[in-house]
Design a protein around this motif. Structure first.
Motif, PDB file in Angstrom:
ATOM      1  N   ASP B  41       0.779  -1.210   0.084  1.00  9.13           N
ATOM      2  CA  ASP B  41       0.051   0.026  -0.032  1.00  9.13           C
ATOM      3  C   ASP B  41       0.971   1.422  -0.022  1.00  9.13           C
ATOM      4  O   ASP B  41       0.769   2.273  -0.847  1.00  9.13           O
ATOM      5  CB  ASP B  41      -0.949   0.149   1.421  1.00  9.13           C
ATOM      6  CG  ASP B  41      -2.130  -0.765   0.770  1.00  9.13           C
ATOM      7  OD1 ASP B  41      -2.508  -1.007  -0.234  1.00  9.13           O
ATOM      8  OD2 ASP B  41      -2.664  -1.064   1.964  1.00  9.13           O
ATOM      9  N   SER B  42       1.989   1.212   0.988  1.00  6.87           N
ATOM     10  CA  SER B  42       2.664   2.700   0.928  1.00  6.87           C
ATOM     11  C   SER B  42       3.548   2.703  -0.219  1.00  6.87           C
ATOM     12  O   SER B  42       3.778   3.632  -0.524  1.00  6.87           O
ATOM     13  CB  SER B  42       3.512   2.519   2.328  1.00  6.87           C
ATOM     14  OG  SER B  42       4.527   1.708   2.124  1.00  6.87           O
ATOM     15  N   PHE B  43       3.928   1.537  -0.757  1.00 13.63           N
ATOM     16  CA  PHE B  43       5.089   1.810  -1.938  1.00 13.63           C
ATOM     17  C   PHE B  43       4.243   1.972  -3.339  1.00 13.63           C
ATOM     18  O   PHE B  43       4.679   2.443  -4.096  1.00 13.63           O
ATOM     19  CB  PHE B  43       5.857   0.462  -2.254  1.00 13.63           C
ATOM     20  CG  PHE B  43       6.889   0.590  -3.031  1.00 13.63           C
ATOM     21  CD1 PHE B  43       8.100   1.307  -2.992  1.00 13.63           C
ATOM     22  CD2 PHE B  43       6.793  -0.210  -4.258  1.00 13.63           C
ATOM     23  CE1 PHE B  43       8.926   1.380  -3.945  1.00 13.63           C
ATOM     24  CE2 PHE B  43       7.767   0.079  -5.367  1.00 13.63           C
ATOM     25  CZ  PHE B  43       8.837   0.659  -5.061  1.00 13.63           C
ATOM     26  N   ALA B  44       2.949   1.458  -3.350  1.00  9.99           N
ATOM     27  CA  ALA B  44       2.217   1.704  -4.464  1.00  9.99           C
ATOM     28  C   ALA B  44       2.851   1.130  -5.752  1.00  9.99           C
ATOM     29  O   ALA B  44       2.803   1.981  -6.579  1.00  9.99           O
ATOM     30  CB  ALA B  44       1.357   2.997  -4.782  1.00  9.99           C
ATOM     31  N   PRO B  45       2.918  -0.076  -5.934  1.00  7.30           N
ATOM     32  CA  PRO B  45       4.070  -0.544  -7.141  1.00  7.30           C
ATOM     33  C   PRO B  45       3.206  -0.513  -8.454  1.00  7.30           C
ATOM     34  O   PRO B  45       1.983  -0.538  -8.311  1.00  7.30           O
ATOM     35  CB  PRO B  45       4.635  -2.007  -6.813  1.00  7.30           C
ATOM     36  CG  PRO B  45       3.394  -2.202  -5.893  1.00  7.30           C
ATOM     37  CD  PRO B  45       2.778  -1.133  -5.035  1.00  7.30           C
ATOM     38  N   THR B  46       3.731  -0.649  -9.692  1.00  4.55           N
ATOM     39  CA  THR B  46       2.884  -0.836 -10.811  1.00  4.55           C
ATOM     40  C   THR B  46       3.193  -2.284 -11.339  1.00  4.55           C
ATOM     41  O   THR B  46       2.349  -2.728 -12.152  1.00  4.55           O
ATOM     42  CB  THR B  46       3.515   0.408 -11.864  1.00  4.55           C
ATOM     43  OG1 THR B  46       4.778  -0.026 -12.220  1.00  4.55           O
ATOM     44  CG2 THR B  46       3.128   1.607 -11.510  1.00  4.55           C
ATOM     45  N   HIS B  47       4.446  -2.829 -10.801  1.00  7.31           N
ATOM     46  CA  HIS B  47       4.562  -4.048 -11.107  1.00  7.31           C
ATOM     47  C   HIS B  47       4.864  -4.922  -9.703  1.00  7.31           C
ATOM     48  O   HIS B  47       5.679  -4.381  -9.057  1.00  7.31           O
ATOM     49  CB  HIS B  47       5.784  -4.268 -12.087  1.00  7.31           C
ATOM     50  CG  HIS B  47       5.524  -4.041 -13.394  1.00  7.31           C
ATOM     51  ND1 HIS B  47       5.298  -2.495 -13.648  1.00  7.31           N
ATOM     52  CD2 HIS B  47       5.566  -4.747 -14.710  1.00  7.31           C
ATOM     53  CE1 HIS B  47       4.949  -2.403 -15.207  1.00  7.31           C
ATOM     54  NE2 HIS B  47       5.210  -3.610 -15.558  1.00  7.31           N
ATOM     55  N   VAL B  48       4.333  -6.147 -10.058  1.00  6.98           N
ATOM     56  CA  VAL B  48       4.635  -7.150  -8.711  1.00  6.98           C
ATOM     57  C   VAL B  48       5.309  -8.326  -9.246  1.00  6.98           C
ATOM     58  O   VAL B  48       4.818  -8.820 -10.190  1.00  6.98           O
ATOM     59  CB  VAL B  48       3.606  -7.291  -7.819  1.00  6.98           C
ATOM     60  CG1 VAL B  48       3.988  -8.259  -6.901  1.00  6.98           C
ATOM     61  CG2 VAL B  48       3.004  -6.217  -7.133  1.00  6.98           C
ATOM     62  N   LEU B  49       6.618  -8.369  -9.042  1.00  4.83           N
ATOM     63  CA  LEU B  49       7.287  -9.800  -9.604  1.00  4.83           C
ATOM     64  C   LEU B  49       7.156 -10.835  -8.433  1.00  4.83           C
ATOM     65  O   LEU B  49       7.670 -10.477  -7.562  1.00  4.83           O
ATOM     66  CB  LEU B  49       8.590  -9.317  -9.976  1.00  4.83           C
ATOM     67  CG  LEU B  49       8.586  -8.450 -11.093  1.00  4.83           C
ATOM     68  CD1 LEU B  49      10.042  -8.281 -11.606  1.00  4.83           C
ATOM     69  CD2 LEU B  49       7.773  -8.710 -12.316  1.00  4.83           C
TER      70      LEU B  49
END
Lengths: 406, 1169
Positions: B41-49
């Motif tokens: 939530d806090s990092f708000a990534p666009t990609h999760v690998l």
């Protein structure tokens, strides 16, 4: 095995009087360490404890090579000290033991003979209450008096029942002092005798009906009963031997008042060999002789003991277990005997050649089949090691005839 | 450089990295799971690998689906490659699952970025492990400091146990740092596996690709071990994403907690999933874990109570206190799994590993493992086993869905590789518990050799589809499903307490049939690793055969050469020598256990044994020792077998002949022993003995040397002995024996006369019949003249002498003994032959149905009475008893009724035979039998009692007490010591010298003896002796005797304890053995444990769960009962028992021994006095 009881054999670290005893108690041997640890860890301690739980664990397990330093100097204690390990084994065992005692619950140390149960209980008693002397040795002849109280009959007859006519058992003394009492080989006592402990352990008090109505201060709430109360710090450590057969076992009621810790044999062969060597050296030191047995022999003895104890060789081959006890303590005894023999007699004989004979002496106690089990070990594991060109084992294999029935 | 910087710098770099953000995880970790959501939530990534093989990427939306319920599992297998399975179970405490769920919910791009399974090299070997003893690894330092035992526990210590109340970043940091430590150690020691390096290179390449996208914020969810490697500098030329040409099957399966538990034997599990679930729930709800621990402890103590063991509130409270105080001592805020278990063990197990320990362990597994099952979201594509199996069925031509007709298939796996594949597939279906194929039994085969072909009945039914769904839980391909199911079955059986050896052998055999190589290898490693400890003799023989067959490539699914290999079953190469050796060692060690056996099958098994130790490279001394003891101390059957074995292993060539001769020449009365000895010797020794002069000459000389009555007396027992080998083998032996006579130059003595043999035979028969008739009338006759002396070489003097005064020629004697060439026997010999054929018939085995060999008809004697009379005439009354007894045993009911109660010679053997009849008799016959049994029993009791009573006398004398145990007896003390009274200062003072104590009330002298007797079938003599002993003990004044007979049921026959006749007639022999249950009942009978003696008479071939048995033994012994296990109770004292079980029992506190009744009486006497 009935009268074995090893004492910590480390060199005394204090010069306290009485160290010329064959086996001085640990609180004397380790007086310096105890004083140091009391000053070192000033954290909260359970009621009646001389040391904090973590200091007790450190005392038993050692400071793993670290030198501990006092923040400010304290009278009668060195400013820094490395605590030596006294008990070889899992730390968790000691931690659980200390926590059990801190919770005012009985501790029962169970295990095969020679697993240093008694030594551990002595160390714990010395660390907790500064004395390991309050001891009851359990035998089939142990009476209830030895667990509760007896009478000085002369006084009793002269003055009638009075507090001064009571001969306090070690248990009662420990209750009065708030100290640890050790009960060795509790399972050898008759069950009805053991059960004398039930009420002491659960109620933490001991009623003396003979003194009822004397009004000497021990009355329980004016009921006229005389009651002795355990002071904080009172704890019971019992040891029990799992291999003793035919002993009267404990009643369920008593069991529920103990926490059980099973002390395993030493898991690491290197540790065991080291321990055996140290102990053997120490006993030779007492007679002022150097150790004349080299490591290969000790390794062979320890390996053979471990193989026969575990029913499995170090390489994982199957070994038939003899019915006799193959404890570390026995390995120490065998090594010491071999060293003694090498010192006093037959200086020209290779100590290795003495191994099979002593091994047979340990294995062959009461079951004749044990001899063929030892022979099987020779034909199996020893032979394979010899086949693998191991000199020590080749020599041992050549000595197989010693094991055969004359 | 992350790997060679110091810990602090490394930590900063790892935690501080944002391209990518590193989420270092362990596959199951409640602590890390609990921070995933907040971190993302806090990092708000666009990609999760996510560290999963690329092939599994397509499943991620279904894994993270809102309707899917964990546990789930992803699987990927390279087709037809055993051991290539990559398996990823997920639960709510799996950080990966949390990340996948988060990404699916937010619609964030999620990818699997680990090296494809298809591109992984087959070799799974780890790099060689250089243990650098000089340098302590970082991990060792950390582990030692934390007092942990290995990495798992260190993780628990440093990450899990400190998670409560921690900031997410602190937990993330701890996990990353620990992974880094492990990685640095591996890098320094050079133990990083090549596969790991390849995977990391691949992940770096994928990561770079993702980072290259503008504005990408990337999170990498990887094992913390790999995290640091992702920040390593890149190779100049980016690693080419390895492409795979191999076909990979992937699947998403619903999973379950019992399988997730790492002890289930299934990969990638974690200890105690239900507990982990509790922890993750507590972390999510921010409830203290203390409460969860207390609740778990309460549940455990309830479960212990449910199995009827005491576990009360104080025990639970103490367990909880211990757990919490231990945590505090170790510097933790909350107890972790380890403290919980320690607390429970110390406070609840009471030091009993076997009895209570098992109960607590079962309760623990119930509470800590749980039974949660996963559910897939609706619409999840079908995957895994079902499509795979359907495709396989089409390929192999099995009836599939839509073809529900039953089809029979004969397979010849040795000739056709298609059939081989079919057979393997069918075996795997069976192993996976899929209802489809049934093997049609091909009937008994000779000598236990496998039939070459197999026949199957195949039928696709609705339950086939259903069971495939069930099996899919264990894997996505047939081989995985079969392997998984076998592992699961094994784990369950072990948990239930089935004998370990049996479980391992079953598993290994099934694995060998279905070609699951790694399971076979594991099984063989376990055989050498001690799982044979509780094996019975029969198990060991089976183990030996199994290992031998695997090694020889006899299993179609484990081919030994390339020619036989098929895609499903590549060539099987494994070193089985460890297992072979372990089995051989155990076999040798178990010889003691069969020394009392009366079962010919055990003797036959011994035959297999002699070459096993040699093959396994075992020292022979031990084997010789054991065999020699067998030959010396075993039952007659085993002595015979042992004597031949001694001869075979070449210890002493002369000894066989010596034992043979002494046995044969033993008095006529020892018939039963002689027969048993011969049976043992022959079942081990044939056909090798035919060629041994020592044996052949021994028999011929002995048989030739007896006078007629001596021969006839021994004949029935010899015939009984030789009956163990097949008719054809007997024919062969007869030829050999006859040849040994003729080969020495002696031709048939009658051949020199000028008459045809037929005529001569008729003459001789007439003469001899007449002679016999005269003899029967009591007339005295002159000795027969010596038969024409032919020059005999070697044997000549003896045989010639023997032929002299003997009416039955040596040849006829041999024919009689072997029961062959009956048509050549005339006169007395002919009659004897007919009498014995009535009993032995055609024999069994090879040649039993040959035409041309007559005999074996009942018609010769219309009634048993006539037969009995003929026996009496021919062999005498003593032998008649023996024959009738044998006949009774072999199912000729009338035979026993012919015995005369008044004249019968009482013996336990006879009683045994007669008792075996009682089931099949009419009431009238039973009446007659009862009289017979009564007279035998009375005689036996009287005989035994005279021997036994002296050992029991003196039971009533009170025990002298040397020390005062009671309160002081003041009155009598003063009285005794008045002489010391002195008046001083006006007070009377007494200085007592001798104290008198009040003796406690006299002990009641009643002792209870509980005899618990196994009547399952193999214990008859012991049963009889038990009954006799019960009667004798009941007669003693100070004893109360209870008598329990048990097989699968327990029958309390205590009311008949004093009446052996009733006892013996009530007992029905047969059934299985459930000792634990019998002991449980016996325990309920015990009123005063300290004054109770309990004897279990059994062979200890217990079929029940071993936990129950050992628990009961413990409970009895701990209660104070003096217990004794009797492996045999008879005058031979040779035990037959399951050694492993007996040792377990002995370790639990009940010594096991084989005793004679006298020794038992002495033991009882010692206990009581």
């Amino acid at each position: 095995m009935a009268t074995k009881k090893e004492k910590p054999a480390s060199a005394p670290t204090s010069g306290a009087a009485g160290t010329d005893a064959q086996a001085p108690p640990p609180e004397q041997v380790f007086a310096t360490e105890l004083a140091f640890l009391a000053a070192y860890d000033s954290g909260p301690r359970p009621r009646g404890f001389r040391l904090t739980p973590s200091a007790i664990v450190t005392f038993v397990m050692g400071s793993s090579g670290r030198v501990l330093k006092l923040e400010k100097p304290v009278q009668g204690a060195p400013s820094e000290l490395e605590i030596r390990a006294k008990f070889i084994g899992e730390r968790g065992v000691v931690e659980r033991a200390v926590i059990t005692l801190a919770g005012e619950r009985g501790l029962l140390l169970a295990g095969d003979p020679g697993t240093a149960k008694s030594m551990l209980s002595e160390l714990l008693a010395a660390a907790i209450s500064g004395s390991s002397q309050l001891t009851v040795q359990g035998t089939a002849g142990t009476t209830e008096e030895q667990l509760k109280y007896g009478w000085n009959y002369a006084t009793l007859l002269a003055h009638g029942p009075s507090k001064s006519a009571i001969v306090a058992s070690p248990v009662l003394q420990a209750m009065r002092r708030g100290a640890v009492v050790r009960i060795e080989e509790i399972t050898r006592c008759l069950p009805e005798v053991q059960d004398a402990l039930v009420s002491i352990l659960s109620d933490r008090r001991l009623a003396i009906p003979e003194l009822a109505g004397l009004g000497d201060g021990g009355d329980a709430a004016g009921s006229g009963e005389h009651v002795e109360y355990a002071r904080p710090g009172f704890a019971v450590i019992a040891t029990a031997n799992l291999r003793d057969r035919g002993v009267s076992e404990m009643s369920a009621a008593l069991k529920r008042r103990f926490n059980f810790e099973t002390i395993p044999s030493i898991a690491d062969p290197r540790e065991e060999a080291k321990l055996v060597r140290e102990k053997a050296e120490a006993s030779l030191e007492r007679v002022g002789q150097p150790m004349r047995v080299d490591d290969a022999v000790i390794d062979a003895v320890v390996t053979a003991f471990r193989d026969l104890r575990l029913g499995k060789s170090a390489e994982g081959w199957g070994v038939e277990r003899p019915s006799s006890v193959m404890s570390t303590a026995e390995a120490v005894a065998v090594t010491t005997s071999i060293a003694m023999q090498a010192t006093y007699f037959a200086k020209d004989r290779d100590p290795l050649t003495l191994v099979p004979g002593y091994l047979l002496g340990v294995v062959l106690k009461d079951e004749p089949k044990d001899r063929s089990r030892l022979l099987a070990y020779w034909d199996g594991s020893v032979k394979r090691r010899a086949d693998a060109k191991s000199r020590v084992w080749q020599t041992l294999l050549e000595l197989r005839s010693i094991l055969e029935e004359a | 450089m992350t790997l060679d910087s110091g810990p602090r710098a490394a930590l900063e770099r790892l935690v501080g990295s944002t391209a990518p953000l590193l989420l270092g995880v362990r596959h199951h970790s409640p602590a890390v799971s609990s921070i995933v959501e907040a971190t993302l939530d806090s990092f708000a990534p666009t990609h999760v690998l996510v560290e999963l093989p690329e092939e599994l990427g397509e499943w991620l939306p279904w894994v993270g689906h809102a309707d899917a319920v964990a546990p789930l599992a992803l699987a990927a297998t390279v087709d037809q490659e055993a051991g290539s399975l990559a398996f990823y179970p997920f639960a709510d405490f799996s950080p990966e699952l949390m990340a996948i769920r988060w990404a699916v919910r937010r619609g964030v791009k999620i990818e699997a970025f680990d090296l494809p399974v298809g591109a992984r090299t087959r070799s799974r070997e780890e790099a060689p492990h250089h243990h650098d003893s000089q340098r302590e690894s970082l991990m060792e330092v950390l582990t030692k400091q934390a007092g942990a035992d290995g990495f798992e526990e260190l993780w628990d210590r440093l990450v899990e146990a400190r998670a409560f109340g921690q900031e997410p970043e602190a937990i993330r940091g701890a996990a990353l740092l620990l992974g880094w430590t492990l990685r640095v150690d591996a890098a320094l020691a050079g133990t990083t596996a090549a596969l790991d390096l390849a995977r990391e290179a691949h992940m770096r390449a994928r990561l770079d690709a993702a980072l290259a996208i503008p504005d990408a914020r990337v999170v990498a969810v990887v094992g913390s071990f790999h995290a640091a490697a992702l920040l390593e500098p890149r190779e100049t030329s980016p690693a080419k994403a390895a492409a795979s040409s191999r076909k990979v099957t992937t699947a998403l399966l619903p999973y379950s907690f019992p399988l997730l538990d790492s002890r289930s034997g299934y990969p990638a599990g974690i200890r105690d999933p239900a507990w982990q679930q509790r922890v993750v729930d507590a972390l999510a709800l921010r409830v203290p874990i203390d409460e969860q621990a207390a609740e778990a402890i309460t549940l455990v103590s309830r479960a212990v109570r449910a199995s009827r063991h005491a576990a009360s509130f104080p025990d639970a409270r103490e367990a909880a206190r211990l757990a919490m105080d231990l945590a505090r001592l170790r510097g933790l805020t909350t107890p972790s799994r380890r403290e919980l278990l320690e607390g429970i063990e110390a406070a609840m197990c009471q030091g009993e590993v076997l009895g209570r320990g098992r109960v607590v362990a079962r309760a623990l597994s119930e509470v800590m493992i749980g039974d949660r099952r996963g559910v897939l979201a609706d619409g999840t594509p079908r995957s895994g086993l079902a499509p795979h199996v359907e495709a396989l069925f089409r390929e192999l031509g099995f009836p599939g869905p839509g073809d529900t007709k039953t089809k029979e298939m004969s397979l010849d796996a040795l000739r056709s590789s298609l059939d081989r594949r079919r057979e393997i597939a069918l075996e795997r279906l069976v192993a996976a518990d899929i209802v489809f194929a049934e093997r049609i039994a091909s009937g008994p085969t000779a000598g236990g050799i496998d039939a070459l072909g197999s026949k199957w009945s195949l039928h696709w039914s609705p339950s086939t589809a259903a069971t495939i769904e069930l099996a899919s839980l264990f894997g996505a391909t047939l081989i995985d499903a079969a392997g998984g199911k076998l592992r699961d079955t094994r784990a369950r059986a072990l948990e239930k307490g089935t004998r370990v050896a049996l479980v391992e052998l079953d598993t290994m055999e099934a694995a060998a049939r279905s070609g699951i190589a790694n399971l076979v290898i594991e099984g063989s490693a376990r055989l050498s690793g001690g799982s044979l400890a509780d094996a019975r003799f029969a198990d060991l023989v089976r183990a030996q055969t199994l290992v031998g067959r695997i090694g020889a490539g006899h299993f179609a699914a484990l081919p030994a050469s390339d020619d036989d290999a098929v895609p499903e079953a590549p060539v099987f190469q494994a070193d089985l020598s460890g297992a072979e050796r372990a089995v051989a060692e155990a076999l040798v060690a178990s010889l003691d256990g069969v020394s009392g056996s009366i079962d010919v099958a055990d003797a036959i098994a011994l035959r297999e044994l002699t070459d096993a130790p040699a093959r396994a490279g075992l020292g022979e001394g031990r084997l010789h020792h054991a065999i020699a003891r067998l030959a010396r101390e075993g039952s007659p059957l085993m002595r015979g077998a042992g004597a031949v074995l001694v001869f075979f292993v070449g210890v002493d060539l002369g000894r066989l002949q010596a034992s043979l001769t002494s046995l044969l020449d033993a008095p006529v009365e020892g018939g039963a022993d002689r027969a048993a000895w011969m049976r043992g010797a022959l079942s081990v020794g044939m056909p090798a003995l035919e060629a041994e002069p020592a044996f052949v000459n021994g028999i011929v000389e002995a048989i030739a040397s007896w006078p007629d009555d001596g021969f006839l007396g021994r004949l029935p027992s010899l015939r009984e002995g030789f009956d163990v080998i097949s008719p054809r083998a007997r024919t062969r032996l007869l030829r050999v024996l006859l040849a040994s006579i003729e080969g020495d130059g002696a031709s048939e003595s009658d051949a020199v006369l000028a008459a045809t043999p037929e005529e001569m035979a008729a003459f001789a028969a007439a003469d001899l019949a007449a002679r016999a008739a005269l003899l029967a009338l009591g007339l005295s006759l002159p000795e027969l003249p010596p038969s024409p002396a032919e020059p005999h070489r070697e044997l000549a003097p003896k045989v010639a002498e023997a032929l002299g005064p003997h009416a039955i020629s040596i040849r006829d004697r041999l024919r009689l003994v072997l029961g062959r060439e009956r048509e050549k026997l005339v006169g007395v010999a002919g009659r004897a032959s007919v009498v014995l054929d009535r009993l032995y018939g055609r024999g069994e085995g090879e040649g039993a149905n040959d035409p041309g060999e007559g005999g074996g008809t009942d018609s010769a004697f219309p009634s048993v009475r006539l037969w009995s009379e003929e026996i009496s005439t021919l062999f005498g009354d003593r032998v008649r008893e023996e024959i009738l007894g044998r006949a009774a045993e072999r199912g000729t009911p009338g035979a026993a009724l012919e015995l005369d109660p008044s004249s019968v010679r009482p013996s336990v053997e006879l009683l045994e035979q007669i008792l075996s009849l009682k089931g099949g008799l009419s009431e009238g016959d039973l009446g007659k039998l009862r009289a017979l049994v009564r007279s035998i029993v009375e005689a036996l009791v009287a005989e035994l009692a005279t021997r036994v009573r002296p050992a029991l006398t003196g039971l009533v004398s009170p025990r002298a007490t040397p020390r005062g145990k009671g309160p002081i007896d003041l009155r009598r003390t003063i009285q005794k010591n008045l002489g010391t009274a002195r008046r001083r200062e006006g007070v009377m003072r007494l200085a007592p010298e001798r104290m008198v104590f009040r003796e406690r009330q006299k002990r009641s002298l009643d002792w209870h003896v509980v005899l618990v007797v196994d009547v399952s079938g193999s214990m008859e003599p012991s049963v009889i002796y038990s009954a006799l002993m019960a009667a004798i003990l009941s007669g003693m004044p100070a004893l109360t005797v209870k008598f329990l007979a048990f097989n699968e049921r327990v029958v309390d026959l205590s009311e008949h304890a004093g009446d052996p006749l009733a006892l013996l007639l009530e007992i029905a022999i047969g059934g299985g053995t459930l000792i634990g249950q019998a002991l449980a009942y016996a325990r309920s009978l015990v009123t005063v444990p300290s004054r109770t003696l309990l004897c279990v008479v059994s062979d200890f071939e217990d079929a029940g769960p071993s936990g129950l048995l050992l628990g009961e033994v413990r409970a009895l012994v701990e209660g104070g009962v003096k217990a004794l296990g009797l492996a045999a109770l008879d005058d031979h004292g040779a035990p037959r028992f399951a050694r492993g079980v007996a040792e377990g029992i002995a370790a639990a506190g009940m010594p096991v021994a084989a005793l004679s009744p006298l020794e038992l009486a002495r033991w009882i006497g010692e206990q009581i006095r």
